[in-house]
Design a protein around this motif. Structure first.
Motif, PDB file in Angstrom:
ATOM      1  N   TYR A  81       0.813  -1.213   0.000  1.00 36.13           N
ATOM      2  CA  TYR A  81       0.000   0.000   0.000  1.00 36.13           C
ATOM      3  C   TYR A  81       0.851   1.270   0.000  1.00 36.13           C
ATOM      4  O   TYR A  81       0.435   2.283  -0.587  1.00 36.13           O
ATOM      5  CB  TYR A  81      -1.067  -0.056   1.097  1.00 36.13           C
ATOM      6  CG  TYR A  81      -2.187  -0.933   0.595  1.00 36.13           C
ATOM      7  CD1 TYR A  81      -3.208  -0.404  -0.168  1.00 36.13           C
ATOM      8  CD2 TYR A  81      -2.141  -2.318   0.760  1.00 36.13           C
ATOM      9  CE1 TYR A  81      -4.191  -1.211  -0.715  1.00 36.13           C
ATOM     10  CE2 TYR A  81      -3.111  -3.134   0.206  1.00 36.13           C
ATOM     11  CZ  TYR A  81      -4.136  -2.568  -0.531  1.00 36.13           C
ATOM     12  OH  TYR A  81      -5.099  -3.369  -1.096  1.00 36.13           O
ATOM     13  N   ARG A  82       2.014   1.226   0.560  1.00 34.56           N
ATOM     14  CA  ARG A  82       2.931   2.369   0.414  1.00 34.56           C
ATOM     15  C   ARG A  82       3.310   2.553  -1.052  1.00 34.56           C
ATOM     16  O   ARG A  82       3.383   3.674  -1.548  1.00 34.56           O
ATOM     17  CB  ARG A  82       4.191   2.163   1.248  1.00 34.56           C
ATOM     18  CG  ARG A  82       4.049   2.593   2.673  1.00 34.56           C
ATOM     19  CD  ARG A  82       5.394   2.597   3.356  1.00 34.56           C
ATOM     20  NE  ARG A  82       5.237   2.968   4.732  1.00 34.56           N
ATOM     21  CZ  ARG A  82       5.960   2.515   5.726  1.00 34.56           C
ATOM     22  NH1 ARG A  82       6.924   1.625   5.491  1.00 34.56           N
ATOM     23  NH2 ARG A  82       5.756   2.904   6.956  1.00 34.56           N
ATOM     24  N   SER A  83       3.572   1.452  -1.750  1.00 38.17           N
ATOM     25  CA  SER A  83       3.907   1.521  -3.172  1.00 38.17           C
ATOM     26  C   SER A  83       2.735   2.078  -3.981  1.00 38.17           C
ATOM     27  O   SER A  83       2.932   2.891  -4.894  1.00 38.17           O
ATOM     28  CB  SER A  83       4.301   0.145  -3.710  1.00 38.17           C
ATOM     29  OG  SER A  83       5.476  -0.309  -3.088  1.00 38.17           O
ATOM     30  N   GLU A  90      -5.166   6.746  -5.438  1.00 31.48           N
ATOM     31  CA  GLU A  90      -6.043   7.123  -4.328  1.00 31.48           C
ATOM     32  C   GLU A  90      -6.631   5.833  -3.773  1.00 31.48           C
ATOM     33  O   GLU A  90      -7.324   5.098  -4.482  1.00 31.48           O
ATOM     34  CB  GLU A  90      -7.161   8.044  -4.806  1.00 31.48           C
ATOM     35  CG  GLU A  90      -8.130   8.412  -3.717  1.00 31.48           C
ATOM     36  CD  GLU A  90      -9.315   9.238  -4.205  1.00 31.48           C
ATOM     37  OE1 GLU A  90     -10.111   9.651  -3.340  1.00 31.48           O
ATOM     38  OE2 GLU A  90      -9.457   9.446  -5.425  1.00 31.48           O
ATOM     39  N   VAL A  91      -6.345   5.534  -2.504  1.00 35.01           N
ATOM     40  CA  VAL A  91      -6.839   4.314  -1.867  1.00 35.01           C
ATOM     41  C   VAL A  91      -7.918   4.707  -0.871  1.00 35.01           C
ATOM     42  O   VAL A  91      -7.672   5.487   0.055  1.00 35.01           O
ATOM     43  CB  VAL A  91      -5.707   3.541  -1.154  1.00 35.01           C
ATOM     44  CG1 VAL A  91      -6.268   2.309  -0.446  1.00 35.01           C
ATOM     45  CG2 VAL A  91      -4.614   3.149  -2.146  1.00 35.01           C
ATOM     46  N   ILE A  92      -9.112   4.164  -1.084  1.00 29.13           N
ATOM     47  CA  ILE A  92     -10.243   4.398  -0.195  1.00 29.13           C
ATOM     48  C   ILE A  92     -10.571   3.050   0.423  1.00 29.13           C
ATOM     49  O   ILE A  92     -10.989   2.117  -0.273  1.00 29.13           O
ATOM     50  CB  ILE A  92     -11.450   4.954  -0.970  1.00 29.13           C
ATOM     51  CG1 ILE A  92     -11.035   6.234  -1.710  1.00 29.13           C
ATOM     52  CG2 ILE A  92     -12.617   5.226  -0.026  1.00 29.13           C
ATOM     53  CD1 ILE A  92     -11.843   6.515  -2.934  1.00 29.13           C
ATOM     54  N   ARG A 103      -0.484   6.027   6.848  1.00 30.86           N
ATOM     55  CA  ARG A 103      -0.989   7.350   6.442  1.00 30.86           C
ATOM     56  C   ARG A 103      -1.232   7.406   4.934  1.00 30.86           C
ATOM     57  O   ARG A 103      -0.572   6.723   4.176  1.00 30.86           O
ATOM     58  CB  ARG A 103       0.017   8.424   6.825  1.00 30.86           C
ATOM     59  CG  ARG A 103       0.294   8.477   8.308  1.00 30.86           C
ATOM     60  CD  ARG A 103      -0.011   9.849   8.833  1.00 30.86           C
ATOM     61  NE  ARG A 103       0.317   9.938  10.240  1.00 30.86           N
ATOM     62  CZ  ARG A 103      -0.592  10.035  11.174  1.00 30.86           C
ATOM     63  NH1 ARG A 103      -1.855  10.062  10.861  1.00 30.86           N
ATOM     64  NH2 ARG A 103      -0.235  10.132  12.440  1.00 30.86           N
ATOM     65  N   GLY A 104      -2.184   8.252   4.534  1.00 27.27           N
ATOM     66  CA  GLY A 104      -2.445   8.481   3.124  1.00 27.27           C
ATOM     67  C   GLY A 104      -3.637   7.724   2.581  1.00 27.27           C
ATOM     68  O   GLY A 104      -4.065   7.969   1.454  1.00 27.27           O
ATOM     69  N   ILE A 105      -4.176   6.819   3.377  1.00 29.60           N
ATOM     70  CA  ILE A 105      -5.345   6.043   2.955  1.00 29.60           C
ATOM     71  C   ILE A 105      -6.591   6.726   3.510  1.00 29.60           C
ATOM     72  O   ILE A 105      -6.631   7.096   4.681  1.00 29.60           O
ATOM     73  CB  ILE A 105      -5.249   4.594   3.469  1.00 29.60           C
ATOM     74  CG1 ILE A 105      -4.100   3.875   2.762  1.00 29.60           C
ATOM     75  CG2 ILE A 105      -6.569   3.858   3.280  1.00 29.60           C
ATOM     76  CD1 ILE A 105      -3.830   2.481   3.259  1.00 29.60           C
TER      77      ILE A 105
END
Length: 186
Positions: A81-83, A90-92, A103-105
């Motif tokens: 998921y970091r990749s 955009e990951v929801i 972070r970022g999700i």
């Protein structure tokens, strides 16, 4: 449409997954829905999940909707998921707890409901190369985890699933905003 499976007494569909898929297909088309098949093993579902993630990494212009039930399952897959995030995807993600530490999700907290699509295992990608996996856990407690689900590449069916997931995320976000502001619609 009610995006929940309905277990019943039909020996051909005791868990209600085929019924859910049939209702979804009726929603999107009066003709046959193409590129859809049932999946029954964790291994098959993992293979399809990895394929969808890899396609997302190469074509990062389309959001990836992910159902994990619990946020720690994304933390376990931190490298993947970091990749994806680094590639601009955009990951929801949807689950029944406070979410991953990664972070970022975008995290959408949904009610814990073993029959609801939003509280199941899924990876859904629309766009040019639509592909989706939807899997329902059939066991609980200490049993060995068993799953039943389906894979589809039918754009019409995937668009309907994306619409449902996006509406769920928007509805939950609106509910939270109303809770914070103290306003209610009635």
């Amino acid at each position: 449409m009610d995006w929940r499976r309905r277990p019943g007494t039909d020996p051909a569909d005791p868990h209600g997954v085929a019924d859910l898929l049939a209702r979804a297909c009726e929603l999107v088309s009066t003709s046959a829905v193409e590129g859809t098949r049932f999946l029954f093993t964790t291994g098959e579902m993992l293979r399809v999940s990895r394929e969808i993630e890899q396609t997302s990494m190469v074509s990062a212009d389309v959001p990836l909707y992910v159902g994990v039930q619990h946020g720690h399952r994304l933390d376990v897959q931190r490298d993947v998921y970091r990749s994806l995030l680094a590639a601009g995807v955009e990951v929801i993600a949807y689950g029944c707890d406070g979410g991953p530490s990664l972070r970022g999700i975008s995290w959408v907290r949904v009610p814990e409901d073993p029959y609801a699509l939003t509280a199941s295992w899924f990876l859904v990608r629309g766009g040019e190369a639509p592909h989706a996996l939807v899997g329902f856990e059939l066991t609980g407690g200490g049993e060995r985890r068993r799953w039943e689900g389906f894979e589809t590449r039918d754009g019409r069916l995937i668009e309907a699933v994306v619409d449902h997931l996006a509406a769920t995320a928007e509805g939950i976000s609106l509910d939270r905003a109303e809770e914070r502001s103290g306003s209610h619609h009635g």
